[in-house]
Design an enzyme around this catalytic site. Structure first.
Site, PDB file in Angstrom:
ATOM      1  N   LYS A 165       0.892  -1.175   0.000  1.00  0.00           N
ATOM      2  CA  LYS A 165       0.000   0.000   0.000  1.00  0.00           C
ATOM      3  C   LYS A 165       0.927   1.220   0.000  1.00  0.00           C
ATOM      4  O   LYS A 165       1.528   1.570   1.012  1.00  0.00           O
ATOM      5  CB  LYS A 165      -0.896  -0.055   1.239  1.00  0.00           C
ATOM      6  CG  LYS A 165      -1.377   1.263   1.805  1.00  0.00           C
ATOM      7  CD  LYS A 165      -2.248   2.083   0.890  1.00  0.00           C
ATOM      8  CE  LYS A 165      -2.516   3.449   1.546  1.00  0.00           C
ATOM      9  NZ  LYS A 165      -1.806   4.541   0.854  1.00  0.00           N
TER      10      LYS A 165
ATOM     11  N   GLY B 118       5.831   5.149   8.847  1.00  0.00           N
ATOM     12  CA  GLY B 118       5.003   6.348   8.786  1.00  0.00           C
ATOM     13  C   GLY B 118       5.006   7.071  10.116  1.00  0.00           C
ATOM     14  O   GLY B 118       5.918   6.887  10.933  1.00  0.00           O
TER      15      GLY B 118
ATOM     16  N   CYS C 214      12.853  10.831   8.496  1.00  0.00           N
ATOM     17  CA  CYS C 214      12.656  10.415   9.892  1.00  0.00           C
ATOM     18  C   CYS C 214      13.958  10.584  10.678  1.00  0.00           C
ATOM     19  O   CYS C 214      13.934  10.864  11.868  1.00  0.00           O
ATOM     20  CB  CYS C 214      12.197   8.971   9.936  1.00  0.00           C
ATOM     21  SG  CYS C 214      13.188   7.914   8.876  1.00  0.00           S
TER      22      CYS C 214
ATOM     23  N   THR D 128      -0.032   7.104  13.499  1.00  0.00           N
ATOM     24  CA  THR D 128      -0.617   6.047  12.651  1.00  0.00           C
ATOM     25  C   THR D 128      -0.078   4.687  13.115  1.00  0.00           C
ATOM     26  O   THR D 128      -0.819   3.708  13.180  1.00  0.00           O
ATOM     27  CB  THR D 128      -0.230   6.255  11.160  1.00  0.00           C
ATOM     28  OG1 THR D 128      -0.308   7.634  10.836  1.00  0.00           O
ATOM     29  CG2 THR D 128      -1.122   5.474  10.238  1.00  0.00           C
TER      30      THR D 128
ATOM     31  N   GLU E  23       8.226  16.114  16.100  1.00  0.00           N
ATOM     32  CA  GLU E  23       8.783  15.924  14.761  1.00  0.00           C
ATOM     33  C   GLU E  23       8.177  16.973  13.821  1.00  0.00           C
ATOM     34  O   GLU E  23       6.963  17.142  13.760  1.00  0.00           O
ATOM     35  CB  GLU E  23       8.428  14.524  14.255  1.00  0.00           C
ATOM     36  CG  GLU E  23       9.042  14.245  12.907  1.00  0.00           C
ATOM     37  CD  GLU E  23       8.808  12.813  12.433  1.00  0.00           C
ATOM     38  OE1 GLU E  23       7.659  12.369  12.434  1.00  0.00           O
ATOM     39  OE2 GLU E  23       9.793  12.157  12.054  1.00  0.00           O
TER      40      GLU E  23
HETATM   41  P1  NDP Z   1       1.489   8.430   7.541  1.00  0.00           P
HETATM   42  O1  NDP Z   1       1.475   7.709   8.842  1.00  0.00           O
HETATM   43  O2  NDP Z   1       0.491   9.509   7.344  1.00  0.00           O
HETATM   44  O3  NDP Z   1       1.259   7.424   6.316  1.00  0.00           O
HETATM   45  C1  NDP Z   1       2.098   6.323   6.099  1.00  0.00           C
HETATM   46  C2  NDP Z   1       1.345   5.279   5.305  1.00  0.00           C
HETATM   47  O4  NDP Z   1       0.271   4.785   6.096  1.00  0.00           O
HETATM   48  C3  NDP Z   1       0.712   5.823   4.024  1.00  0.00           C
HETATM   49  O5  NDP Z   1       0.763   4.834   3.038  1.00  0.00           O
HETATM   50  C4  NDP Z   1      -0.715   6.081   4.466  1.00  0.00           C
HETATM   51  O6  NDP Z   1      -1.646   6.117   3.396  1.00  0.00           O
HETATM   52  C5  NDP Z   1      -0.953   4.903   5.378  1.00  0.00           C
HETATM   53  N1  NDP Z   1      -2.034   5.078   6.343  1.00  0.00           N
HETATM   54  C6  NDP Z   1      -2.588   6.235   6.784  1.00  0.00           C
HETATM   55  N2  NDP Z   1      -3.567   5.965   7.678  1.00  0.00           N
HETATM   56  C7  NDP Z   1      -3.634   4.625   7.811  1.00  0.00           C
HETATM   57  C8  NDP Z   1      -4.431   3.741   8.584  1.00  0.00           C
HETATM   58  N3  NDP Z   1      -5.377   4.187   9.406  1.00  0.00           N
HETATM   59  N4  NDP Z   1      -4.220   2.407   8.488  1.00  0.00           N
HETATM   60  C9  NDP Z   1      -3.258   1.929   7.661  1.00  0.00           C
HETATM   61  N5  NDP Z   1      -2.489   2.721   6.888  1.00  0.00           N
HETATM   62  C10 NDP Z   1      -2.651   4.054   6.965  1.00  0.00           C
HETATM   63  O7  NDP Z   1       2.972   8.947   7.344  1.00  0.00           O
HETATM   64  P2  NDP Z   1       3.517   9.852   6.160  1.00  0.00           P
HETATM   65  O8  NDP Z   1       3.242   9.214   4.852  1.00  0.00           O
HETATM   66  O9  NDP Z   1       3.064  11.243   6.387  1.00  0.00           O
HETATM   67  O10 NDP Z   1       5.097   9.734   6.373  1.00  0.00           O
HETATM   68  C11 NDP Z   1       5.801  10.579   7.194  1.00  0.00           C
HETATM   69  C12 NDP Z   1       6.108   9.889   8.513  1.00  0.00           C
HETATM   70  O11 NDP Z   1       6.857   8.708   8.277  1.00  0.00           O
HETATM   71  C13 NDP Z   1       6.951  10.726   9.437  1.00  0.00           C
HETATM   72  O12 NDP Z   1       6.402  10.732  10.720  1.00  0.00           O
HETATM   73  C14 NDP Z   1       8.299  10.007   9.465  1.00  0.00           C
HETATM   74  O13 NDP Z   1       9.031  10.174  10.617  1.00  0.00           O
HETATM   75  C15 NDP Z   1       7.904   8.602   9.229  1.00  0.00           C
HETATM   76  N6  NDP Z   1       9.032   7.876   8.645  1.00  0.00           N
HETATM   77  C16 NDP Z   1       9.742   7.000   9.422  1.00  0.00           C
HETATM   78  C17 NDP Z   1      10.858   6.350   8.928  1.00  0.00           C
HETATM   79  C18 NDP Z   1      11.625   5.361   9.756  1.00  0.00           C
HETATM   80  O14 NDP Z   1      12.390   4.602   9.170  1.00  0.00           O
HETATM   81  N7  NDP Z   1      11.501   5.332  11.068  1.00  0.00           N
HETATM   82  C19 NDP Z   1      11.323   6.593   7.567  1.00  0.00           C
HETATM   83  C20 NDP Z   1      10.513   7.520   6.841  1.00  0.00           C
HETATM   84  C21 NDP Z   1       9.406   8.136   7.371  1.00  0.00           C
HETATM   85  P3  NDP Z   1      -2.059   7.516   2.716  1.00  0.00           P
HETATM   86  O15 NDP Z   1      -0.830   8.068   2.116  1.00  0.00           O
HETATM   87  O16 NDP Z   1      -3.078   7.120   1.715  1.00  0.00           O
HETATM   88  O17 NDP Z   1      -2.607   8.380   3.816  1.00  0.00           O
END
Ligand code: NDP
Length: 508
Positions: free
Chosen positions: A187, A240, A296, A244, A397
């Protein structure tokens, strides 16, 4: 069809559903669009908006592929090796296109997107090399009975990815999952669906059996949520936001589903008085403004010892002011736009908070206007000095080019400040006193601590967080173990029909 200025790819890009090797539209033909963050007048991608029914079909395809051991996928490590190596090769052959796709959807400068693609190829190659080396263990008991510990794929895995590094984030999950023999539903983040699709499309040029890799674009709250809730999915690998991730972990727990979480960070970068100012400042700039700070592991807090504070800050500010902010397509661009209007608002709110709170804005602080910036989400690289680590700027963050600088007196205070956040993903230490640097690295509670470098992420290493930065590890051998179960097969070696232990229940 148009070609975006500076890119040779034709727009808009697409992202259909890919289920059982077949590309298709979403139920009812629903679509969503992704704008170019550098020029919002332009549509970058038109993607299928997967429905509940669509994602269920993708999950079913993965389940069937796994349960039927399609193409002998689970046991034929040579096939898995071949698929992974060939994918790496195809990524390299299509590197220019992939870099442009990533650059376009994320707004990432092409100079950063190009090595990003190369890293994705390295990841596939690394796990291709491990696919045939999943040895188990064997142990013989004194009575001749044998314990065999065999490694098995976890099963169907849901890979839910963010938008900031769409190819490597996907590769870090997909390559080890496939090396282990799992089947997957991906996804992708809704801001970057085409990047994931391009990868899946390349994979389907390899010998991969149909149904092993399925792609389900669509809203996280529908498509992502169903992957998390479905009893047919054995594990979720999520990257993410921490919020979430917490929600996903809570829901997955109801089915005792395995979960790996790569979540947010608030990386401290500790600079002692005896640090090499030039090297530390350059490394800081790389960590702070790579991908406009949307990382991140971005360097978000500069913790600087009092004696070196001004000298270090002056150099960092000087380097920051030289950064070229502009169109991601331009080879000379150092920093591009933010990914979206909402991310731009978040960043601006943090800047306003810093100003209202009275922290010292030493550079940046504005949305860029005119000069080609008006149609993109451009914000200046921004640094606040004198930030209270306990404040919102020191704790939350930001995911943008905004950095907080705080002074410390001694080693103990540096460690206290570094650890005084909910996150624990990465950190950096600069001191020419190696024993001290090592001591501090050990005391900081984070999954990675860099000494004399920043944001080095070798595929042979690991990536993952302490505290609220996550659960599990990606990359390296640990990243593969996250997709495997260990099974014990116990074989009797005594040949006795009445074993001594049975006497506890059977009298004769
Ligand atoms: P989100 O949590 O908003 O989204 C991540 C993914 O989860 C997307 O594909 C999103 O879909 C999906 N998603 C959203 N809501 C749900 C749900 N209720 N159930 C299941 N899946 C869901 O994060 P971002 O995309 O905004 O990414 C940024 C974040 O990622 C930052 O906080 C960052 O720190 C973190 N990150 C962490 C890393 C690590 O290695 N620790 C590396 C890179 C980023 P959709 O896009 O359709 O909303």
């Amino acid at each position: 069809m148009t070609t975006s200025e500076g890119y040779s790819i034709k727009l808009p890009l697409s992202c259909p559903l890919v289920i059982n090797g077949e590309e298709g539209a979403a139920t009812g033909g629903k679509q969503f669009t992704r704008e170019n963050p550098a020029d919002t007048r332009q549509v970058a991608t038109v993607a299928a908006q997967g429905s509940l029914e669509d994602v269920q079909s993708a999950i079913d395809a993965s389940r069937t592929a796994f349960d039927s051991n399609t193409g002998n996928w689970i046991y034929n490590y040579k096939l898995r090796e071949q698929v992974l190596f060939r994918t790496a090769q195809l990524i390299r052959e299509n590197a220019q296109r992939l870099a442009q796709v990533v650059s376009l959807e994320v707004g990432m400068p092409i100079r950063q997107a190009t090595p990003h693609v190369a890293v994705a190829a390295d990841i596939f190659e690394f796990y291709g090399g491990l696919a045939g080396k999943l040895y188990g263990e064997s142990f013989t008991l004194p009575n001749g009975s044998m314990i065999n510990l065999v490694k098995e794929p976890i099963g169907v895995v849901g890979l839910i990815t963010p938008w900031n590094f769409p190819l490597t984030q996907t590769a870090r999950k997909l390559a080890p999952a496939l090396a282990a023999g799992c089947t997957v539903v991906i996804k992708p983040a809704s801001y970057t669906p085409a990047a994931a699709y391009e990868l899946v499309k390349l994979m389907h040029q390899t010998a991969i059996p149909k149904g092993v890799v399925n792609l389900a674009p669509g809203p996280g709250v529908v498509v992502g949520a169903e992957i998390v809730n479905s009893k047919k999915v054995d594990k979720i690998s999520f990257t993410g936001e921490t919020g979430t991730g917490k929600d996903i972990a809570a829901r997955a727990a109801r089915e005792v589903k395995r979960v790996s979480l790569e979540l947010g960070g608030k990386a401290p970068y500790v600079i002692f008085d005896d640090a090499d100012v030039e090297a530390a400042a350059r490394a800081a700039i790389f960590g702070m403004f790579r991908n406009a700070g949307q990382a991140c592991g971005a360097t978000t807090r500069l913790l600087v010892q009092e004696g070196i504070h001004q000298r270090f800050l002056n150099r960092v500010v000087e380097l920051t002011r030289k950064l070229e902010v502009g169109a991601p397509t331009r080879p000379s661009t150092d920093m591009g736009p933010l990914v979206s209007r909402s991310q731009e608002r978040v960043v601006q709110d943090f800047i306003k908070y810093g100003l209202d709170t009275g922290f010292d804005l030493v550079t940046g602080g504005h949305k860029l206007r005119g000069n080609g910036f008006d149609n993109g989400y451009y914000v200046e690289p921004t640094i606040f000095d004198g930030v209270d680590n306990a404040s919102k700027l020191g704790q939350e963050e930001i995911f943008g080019p905004v950095v907080a600088v705080t002074s410390f007196k001694d080693e103990n205070e540096a460690v206290e400040l570094a650890n005084a956040v909910d996150f624990g993903l990465v950190a950096g230490v600069w001191s020419s006193n190696y024993p001290r640097a090592m001591r501090v690295a050990r005391r900081i509670r984070a999954g990675t601590v860099w000494i004399w470098d920043n944001y080095a992420q070798p595929v042979e290493g690991i990536w993952g967080g302490y505290k609220q930065s996550g659960i599990g590890r990606e990359l390296g051998y640990y990243g593969l173990e996250d997709f495997m179960e260990v099974k014990q097969i116990f074989t009797d070696g005594t040949g006795l029909a009445m074993k001594p232990s049975y006497g506890q229940v059977i009298k004769e």
